[in-house]
Structures are given as C-alpha cells and as structure tokens.
Scaffold this motif. Structure first.
Motif, short mmCIF file in Angstrom:
data_model
loop_
_atom_site.label_atom_id
_atom_site.label_comp_id
_atom_site.label_asym_id
_atom_site.label_seq_id
_atom_site.Cartn_x
_atom_site.Cartn_y
_atom_site.Cartn_z
N LEU A 93 0.82 -1.20 0.00
CA LEU A 93 0.00 0.00 0.00
C LEU A 93 0.86 1.26 0.00
CD1 LEU A 93 -2.67 -1.03 2.68
CD2 LEU A 93 -2.95 -1.05 0.19
N GLU A 100 -2.35 5.13 2.23
CA GLU A 100 -3.23 3.97 2.39
C GLU A 100 -2.87 3.19 3.65
OE1 GLU A 100 -4.40 2.96 -2.26
OE2 GLU A 100 -2.58 2.10 -1.38
N SER A 152 -7.81 9.28 -1.04
CA SER A 152 -6.97 8.17 -0.54
C SER A 152 -7.83 7.06 0.05
CB SER A 152 -5.99 8.68 0.52
OG SER A 152 -5.08 9.60 -0.04
N PHE A 188 -7.80 3.30 -1.24
CA PHE A 188 -7.57 2.20 -0.30
C PHE A 188 -8.60 1.10 -0.49
CE2 PHE A 188 -8.92 0.35 3.78
CZ PHE A 188 -7.78 -0.37 4.10
N SER A 243 -7.84 -0.81 -3.55
CA SER A 243 -6.62 -1.62 -3.39
C SER A 243 -6.92 -2.96 -2.72
CB SER A 243 -5.57 -0.86 -2.58
OG SER A 243 -5.11 0.27 -3.27
#
Length: 303
Positions: free
Chosen positions: A17, A21, A53, A57, A60
């Motif tokens: 990350l 993150e 962000s 995140f 991700s």
C-alpha cells in the motif's frame, strides 16, 4: 451478505500500500468499530489523508466503495481473528516445527477460501466449460500447480496441456482454436514468461485466467479473469513459500471440484473410468515384471 474478510485482505497487501493507504489501513485494523461510524471525510481526517486516498484504499483491497467497506467491517466485527504466520526458529523441536507448518498451511488455505469470490469462480468455470483446449503454464513451484491442474482436468476428459517448454507452448497457442483457454500461474504475478504467454494468448483472441497472490500485479490486471490466493508473509526461512504453494493447491482443488459438480454424473463416470484404466495398467505391468524376473532367475540358475 457474504464477508470479504477485510482484516485478511488488508494484512495481506499492507506492505504494497501507499503511505497514505497504510495510515488508513492502521485505523481499519486497529479501530474497525470507529471506522464503521465514520464518513469517508472523517476517516480521511482521522488518518491525516484525503477522501480520495480512502477511495483508493478500498479499491486496493478489492472493495468497490467506502460504504461497502463499512458494511463488510460491520459483518465481521464479532468474528475472531486467527493466528498469524510464524517462521521456524533455531533449536526448535520437531514437534514445534510440525505445529508451525500445520498452522501456516491451515491459515493459508482458510484465508484463500475466504478470499475467492463466488461470482469470479463461476465465471472461471464457464470459461473452462466452453474451452476446447486448456493450456496451463507456470515456473518453479508454480509449475507444480500447473501440472496439478492438468492432471485433474485430464482425468475428466477436459484436454488440459501443461507444457514446460515455452517455445513449444508458443507454437501451440499460435495455432489454438477459438475459445481455447490459457491459465497462467505466477504467485508474484510478475513472472516474465507467464506474462509473455498471456499477452500472446490475448493477441490470438484466446481467453485467459491468472492465478496469483492477492493484490494488484501485472498478470492479474492483464488476464481476462483473475483468481487470487492469500498473500503469505515472506519469512527468513521461506516457510511462507510453503504456505503460498498450499494456498495455490487449495484454489486448484476448489476450481476442480466446482467444475466437477456442474456435471456430476458425467464427470464422476470419467474419474472412475480413468481410475480403472490406471489400475488395469498397474496389474498388467506387475504381471510383466513378474514374468521378467522369473525368466531372469531361471536363466541365471541355468548359467
């Protein structure tokens, strides 16, 4: 609502990350109940990041949006978090080693099963069902997984070719018929040979499936369909390499058994037939070897 196991996902790719993150990840891991009650802006402020962000995140870790993340955390808040991966230490007893390896294997299999999305699994089965041929490739320990896939599907009459020679596989893929499927196996998702074969398959308008560890990697991005295993924590003595292989094998078993159940009677008949053929071959080979040994013994006594 089926859980996506946020804790496992975050721990799995934490090191990959971004800095922002990771700040968000720390709050999600350490204070999930507070995160559930926050808006995206509030989480961004609490983690000293930005709402953008927070959205990145979520993407991700494979969750579409922040509201979805909160729903998942809410569903999981009472679920216990099991042990983490452990490495072998100097001067440990065989009993300690057995317990650690067993714990790592169980952890890898459990997290991988929880990670696999039912919809993605169903889509993979559809691609396999429609394919006249399946080519599967991997390097190193991933080649063992590729061999396992080929062995399983060949037993039920699904032609699956595992070719270790890249040049021969290129020739085969170049002339493969429509709807042929290429399955690329790479734990890192960055193996150059697997990436090149995936690109070739796509350039020939073939379908592709990747089997990689969880997270954003080149192979999972380029394949038509991505199947992912838990990303085991690498340890100094590489016990995690054993765990990652275990995770790949349980994913292969899940894929195979799901496919078998789709046409259970037909596939089970094929499995029984292949088993009978192997048993018959063993019996014939045993008889031939017995006759050869007897003949050799007789000639030796005459001499």
């Amino acid at each position: 609502m089926k859980s996506k196991h946020v804790h496992y996902r975050v721990k799995s790719i934490y090191d990959d990350l971004t800095r922002s993150e990771r700040k968000i990840a720390q709050l999600v891991l350490n204070e999930p109940e507070k995160v559930i009650k926050m808006t995206a802006s509030e989480l961004a402020k609490a983690s000293d990041t930005s709402p953008a962000s927070v959205i990145r995140f979520c993407k991700s870790i494979g969750i579409p949006s922040f509201p979805d993340l909160k729903l998942q955390l809410s569903a999981e808040k009472d679920a216990p978090v099991v042990q983490q991966y452990t490495d072998i230490s100097p001067d440990e007893s065989p009993e300690d080693i057995k317990n650690k390896l067993l714990g790592n294997a169980y952890q890898a299999m459990k997290e991988t099963i929880q990670l696999v999305d039912d919809e993605t699994l169903t889509s993979a089965i559809q691609l396999i069902s429609a394919a006249p041929f399946i080519y599967v490739y991997g390097i190193g320990s991933s080649y063992l997984v590729a061999e396992n896939i080929a062995q399983k599907f060949n037993r039920i009459g699904k032609v699956c070719i595992c070719q270790p020679d890249v040049h021969l596989l290129i020739a085969s893929l170049t002339s493969a018929p429509e709807r042929t499927l290429f399955i690329g196996v790479s734990n890192s998702g960055e193996t150059s040979e697997v990436l090149a074969l995936n690109d070739l398959a796509k350039s020939r308008h073939l379908h592709t499936i990747s089997i990689t560890q969880f997270g954003a990697n080149s192979l999972s991005k380029q394949a038509d369909l991505s199947l992912q295993t838990v990303k085991s924590k690498e340890a100094e003595l590489r016990s995690a390499a054993t765990s990652s292989l275990t995770a790949q094998f349980i994913l292969t078993d899940l894929l195979f058994h799901t496919y078998v159940l789709k046409n259970y009677d037909e596939n089970m008949a094929s499995i029984r037939t292949s088993r009978e053929s192997v048993d018959q071959y063993k019996q014939q080979t045993t008889k031939k070897n017995s006759k050869f040994r007897q003949k050799y013994k007789t000639n030796k006594n005459k001499a």
